[in-house]
Design a protein around this motif. Structure first.
Motif, PDB file in Angstrom:
ATOM      1  N   UNK A  61       3.382  -8.899   2.599  1.00 10.31           N
ATOM      2  CA  UNK A  61       4.176  -8.735   1.374  1.00 10.31           C
ATOM      3  C   UNK A  61       3.898  -7.368   0.747  1.00 10.31           C
ATOM      4  N   UNK A  62       2.633  -6.974   0.754  1.00 12.17           N
ATOM      5  CA  UNK A  62       2.263  -5.662   0.208  1.00 12.17           C
ATOM      6  C   UNK A  62       2.916  -4.538   1.009  1.00 12.17           C
ATOM      7  N   UNK A  63       3.024  -4.732   2.316  1.00 11.51           N
ATOM      8  CA  UNK A  63       3.676  -3.729   3.165  1.00 11.51           C
ATOM      9  C   UNK A  63       5.164  -3.633   2.834  1.00 11.51           C
ATOM     10  N   UNK A  64       5.788  -4.782   2.602  1.00  8.79           N
ATOM     11  CA  UNK A  64       7.208  -4.786   2.223  1.00  8.79           C
ATOM     12  C   UNK A  64       7.395  -4.021   0.918  1.00  8.79           C
ATOM     13  N   UNK A  65       6.509  -4.252  -0.028  1.00 11.92           N
ATOM     14  CA  UNK A  65       6.610  -3.564  -1.319  1.00 11.92           C
ATOM     15  C   UNK A  65       6.385  -2.063  -1.158  1.00 11.92           C
ATOM     16  N   UNK A  66       5.440  -1.689  -0.324  1.00 13.11           N
ATOM     17  CA  UNK A  66       5.163  -0.265  -0.078  1.00 13.11           C
ATOM     18  C   UNK A  66       6.386   0.411   0.536  1.00 13.11           C
ATOM     19  N   UNK A  67       7.036  -0.248   1.471  1.00 11.24           N
ATOM     20  CA  UNK A  67       8.201   0.327   2.141  1.00 11.24           C
ATOM     21  C   UNK A  67       9.389   0.434   1.194  1.00 11.24           C
ATOM     22  N   UNK A  86      -2.483  -0.368   3.473  1.00  9.81           N
ATOM     23  CA  UNK A  86      -2.026  -1.623   2.881  1.00  9.81           C
ATOM     24  C   UNK A  86      -3.203  -2.512   2.497  1.00  9.81           C
ATOM     25  N   UNK A  87      -4.234  -2.486   3.296  1.00 14.29           N
ATOM     26  CA  UNK A  87      -5.435  -3.246   2.930  1.00 14.29           C
ATOM     27  C   UNK A  87      -5.966  -2.768   1.583  1.00 14.29           C
ATOM     28  N   UNK A  88      -5.966  -1.457   1.393  1.00 12.31           N
ATOM     29  CA  UNK A  88      -6.427  -0.882   0.124  1.00 12.31           C
ATOM     30  C   UNK A  88      -5.467  -1.222  -1.011  1.00 12.31           C
ATOM     31  N   UNK A  89      -4.169  -1.231  -0.714  1.00 12.32           N
ATOM     32  CA  UNK A  89      -3.159  -1.543  -1.736  1.00 12.32           C
ATOM     33  C   UNK A  89      -3.351  -2.968  -2.259  1.00 12.32           C
ATOM     34  N   UNK A  90      -3.523  -3.919  -1.344  1.00 12.11           N
ATOM     35  CA  UNK A  90      -3.709  -5.313  -1.760  1.00 12.11           C
ATOM     36  C   UNK A  90      -5.026  -5.483  -2.508  1.00 12.11           C
ATOM     37  N   UNK A  91      -6.043  -4.812  -2.036  1.00 15.69           N
ATOM     38  CA  UNK A  91      -7.344  -4.882  -2.700  1.00 15.69           C
ATOM     39  C   UNK A  91      -7.253  -4.326  -4.116  1.00 15.69           C
ATOM     40  N   UNK A  92      -6.536  -3.228  -4.278  1.00 13.85           N
ATOM     41  CA  UNK A  92      -6.373  -2.615  -5.592  1.00 13.85           C
ATOM     42  C   UNK A  92      -5.637  -3.534  -6.554  1.00 13.85           C
TER      43      UNK A  92
END
Length: 229
Positions: free
Chosen positions: A103-109, A167-173
């Protein structure tokens, strides 16, 4: 009412059925209240661990209550929640880390947009809490994304992106941001009003939230909302 929109952040995880309720209500009110809704996918497991909270499955009476409570809430909120055959396995053994990274990857894209994030999140909730399907395997994530209208080529790229450190960092943040607001579970809704952040936990605080932001609570299905389900 102030002409400037009030920013509302919604922290959620698709493994949480209560998050689904909060998600649908906030999506319905997005064009009813004078707000800018920001979806903040995060990892519930990290919030529970860091806050020291115990999930319902660890307290037998809580878990028993949750089962009947979700049946009532499903009807009240008009969200098709149906408990999987083994909720404990789904919520606490399999978890949602891979799904939330997707989901975080979808949001990033999407580069700041939330249309695809909303659709993919909803499809993942449906898989767990309506169809009793797995969300931990790439094939399952692909099927959810396909139903959300994402092409096969895009899905392949998103699956790769979801495993990246970015993305791992994005979700962690995002998870750390939720903890900074005092989260101990999801959904967590944070309303920014006059430079102050007001945090509300759970799917039963909407009337109080409306009062705090100067809006009117019309129940789980406001008259001006466009049905999504």
């Amino acid at each position: 009412m102030s002409s400037s929109k009030k920013v509302i952040e919604l922290f959620y995880d698709v493994v949480s059925p209560y998050s689904w309720l909060g998600f649908e209500v906030m999506c319905r009110y997005r064009n009813v209240w004078n707000i800018e809704l920001k979806l903040r996918p995060a990892f519930l497991g990290g919030v529970m661990q860091e806050s020291g909270n115990k999930p319902p499955g660890m307290v037998p009476n809580k878990f028993k209550y949750m089962t009947s409570d979700l049946q009532r809430l499903s009807k009240y909120f008009d969200v098709p929640i149906s408990s999987p055959a083994d909720p404990f396995e789904v919520m606490f053994q399999k978890g949602s880390l891979r799904a939330m990274r997707f989901v975080a990857a979808v949001q990033e894209r999407e580069c700041g947009g939330d249309k695809q994030v909303e659709k993919v999140s909803r499809e993942l909730w449906r898989r767990i809490w309506c169809e009793d399907k797995d969300i931990t395997l790439p094939a399952s994530l692909s099927e959810a994304a396909t139903k959300a209208g994402i092409s096969a080529s895009e899905i392949e790229e998103l699956l790769k992106l979801s495993q990246s450190q970015q993305i791992k960092d994005k979700l962690k943040s995002s998870t750390e941001d939720a903890l900074e607001y005092g989260a101990f579970g999801f959904p967590m809704v944070v309303c920014h009003v006059n430079g102050k952040a007001e945090a509300f936990f759970g799917s039963d605080r909407f009337e109080l939230m409306a009062h705090c932001i100067g809006e009117k609570w019309e129940g789980p299905q406001p008259s001006k909302a466009t049905a999504k389900l």
